[in-house]
Scaffold this active site. Structure first.
Site, short mmCIF file in Angstrom:
data_model
loop_
_atom_site.label_atom_id
_atom_site.label_comp_id
_atom_site.label_asym_id
_atom_site.label_seq_id
_atom_site.Cartn_x
_atom_site.Cartn_y
_atom_site.Cartn_z
N SER A 288 -2.60 -7.86 2.98
CA SER A 288 -2.94 -7.68 4.39
C SER A 288 -3.22 -9.03 5.04
O SER A 288 -2.91 -9.24 6.22
CB SER A 288 -4.16 -6.77 4.53
OG SER A 288 -3.85 -5.47 4.10
N HIS B 132 0.84 -1.21 0.00
CA HIS B 132 0.00 0.00 0.00
C HIS B 132 0.88 1.26 0.00
O HIS B 132 0.61 2.20 -0.73
CB HIS B 132 -0.90 0.04 1.25
CG HIS B 132 -1.89 -1.09 1.34
ND1 HIS B 132 -2.07 -1.82 2.50
CD2 HIS B 132 -2.77 -1.60 0.43
CE1 HIS B 132 -3.01 -2.73 2.30
NE2 HIS B 132 -3.45 -2.63 1.05
N ARG C 154 -1.92 -6.40 -8.38
CA ARG C 154 -0.77 -7.29 -8.19
C ARG C 154 -0.78 -8.46 -9.15
O ARG C 154 0.25 -9.00 -9.49
CB ARG C 154 -0.79 -7.88 -6.76
CG ARG C 154 -0.48 -6.91 -5.68
CD ARG C 154 -1.00 -7.39 -4.34
NE ARG C 154 -2.45 -7.37 -4.31
CZ ARG C 154 -3.18 -7.70 -3.27
NH1 ARG C 154 -2.61 -8.11 -2.18
NH2 ARG C 154 -4.49 -7.62 -3.32
N LYS D 86 -15.68 -8.22 4.30
CA LYS D 86 -14.80 -9.00 5.18
C LYS D 86 -14.86 -8.39 6.58
O LYS D 86 -14.83 -7.18 6.73
CB LYS D 86 -13.34 -8.92 4.70
CG LYS D 86 -13.14 -9.10 3.22
CD LYS D 86 -11.72 -8.70 2.83
CE LYS D 86 -11.67 -7.92 1.53
NZ LYS D 86 -10.39 -7.29 1.24
P1 ADP Z 1 -9.80 -3.77 -0.55
O1 ADP Z 1 -10.52 -4.57 0.48
O2 ADP Z 1 -10.57 -2.57 -1.03
O3 ADP Z 1 -9.22 -4.56 -1.69
P2 ADP Z 1 -7.09 -3.56 0.46
O4 ADP Z 1 -6.66 -2.81 1.67
O5 ADP Z 1 -6.91 -5.03 0.46
O6 ADP Z 1 -8.61 -3.12 0.26
O7 ADP Z 1 -6.37 -2.97 -0.82
C1 ADP Z 1 -6.49 -1.63 -1.19
C2 ADP Z 1 -5.90 -1.44 -2.57
O8 ADP Z 1 -4.50 -1.70 -2.52
C3 ADP Z 1 -6.44 -2.39 -3.63
O9 ADP Z 1 -6.46 -1.70 -4.87
C4 ADP Z 1 -5.44 -3.51 -3.66
O10 ADP Z 1 -5.41 -4.17 -4.90
C5 ADP Z 1 -4.17 -2.72 -3.43
N1 ADP Z 1 -3.09 -3.54 -2.86
C6 ADP Z 1 -3.17 -4.38 -1.81
N2 ADP Z 1 -1.96 -4.96 -1.58
C7 ADP Z 1 -1.14 -4.46 -2.51
C8 ADP Z 1 0.25 -4.68 -2.84
N3 ADP Z 1 1.00 -5.55 -2.17
N4 ADP Z 1 0.74 -3.99 -3.86
C9 ADP Z 1 -0.01 -3.13 -4.58
N5 ADP Z 1 -1.30 -2.89 -4.35
C10 ADP Z 1 -1.86 -3.55 -3.33
#
Ligand code: ADP
Length: 164
Positions: free
Chosen positions: A134, A21, A96, A45
């Protein structure tokens, strides 16, 4: 100097914020005039960290990485509504894998139907963060594993505080 005069919103659950992130935020930081990180309170979730904890971790991570003028907010409604509220013309998302692509494509086309004036922009993280999520961080953090390089320092503190 910033590359554009556009304001963007980076929405997500951030449960917790990872270096993937942060990588996306730093890329957006260079490109956009203003970046607002919007943490979704309600998600399909069940979150591990509370909205207050997720917001505090994100704010402290922004300080850790010298991104002081990045605004961190939480929201309950639709992403396009929070984008409109802050006058953001861009929704920033990270991709990703091809699996992310499928999900993100669906979300982006839905958002574009609801708010045609808002554009979704996708960014890829550095290769080392491609496999970082995450959920992996939670698994390691809960079992007391070493999260060095995967999360900002503040996130390690939260796991140490005994979230289990
Ligand atoms: P959501 O539940 O909305 O997917 P996340 O917190 O999991 O929320 O992810 C927020 C954003 O960050 C999403 O666009 C996700 O694809 C992106 N993201 C999550 N992990 C990574 C990573 N390791 N590298 C790049 N983008 C990421």
């Amino acid at each position: 100097m910033k590359s554009s005069n556009l304001k963007c919103i980076y929405p997500g659950s951030f449960d917790p914020v990872t270096m993937g992130h942060i990588d996306v935020i730093m890329r957006g930081y260079k490109l956009f005039q203003e970046i607002i990180v919007a943490i979704s309170e309600v998600s399909s979730k069940q979150p591990f960290f509370s909205i207050e904890e997720r917001k505090e971790m994100m704010s402290r991570a922004m300080e850790e990485f010298g991104l002081k003028d990045v605004k961190v907010v939480s929201y309950k409604g639709l992403t396009v509504e929070i984008a409109r509220f802050y006058g953001a013309k861009v929704i920033l998302r990270g991709i990703r894998s091809s699996r992310d692509y499928e999900v993100e494509l669906q979300k982006a086309s839905l958002n574009s139907k609801m708010a045609p004036e808002i554009e979704t922009v996708f960014m890829f993280p550095a290769e080392k963060y491609i496999h970082l999520s995450s959920s992996i961080v939670r698994e390691i953090g809960i079992s007391g594993g070493d999260l060095t390089g995967m999360v900002p320092e503040v996130v390690k503190e939260y796991f140490k505080k005994g979230k289990s």
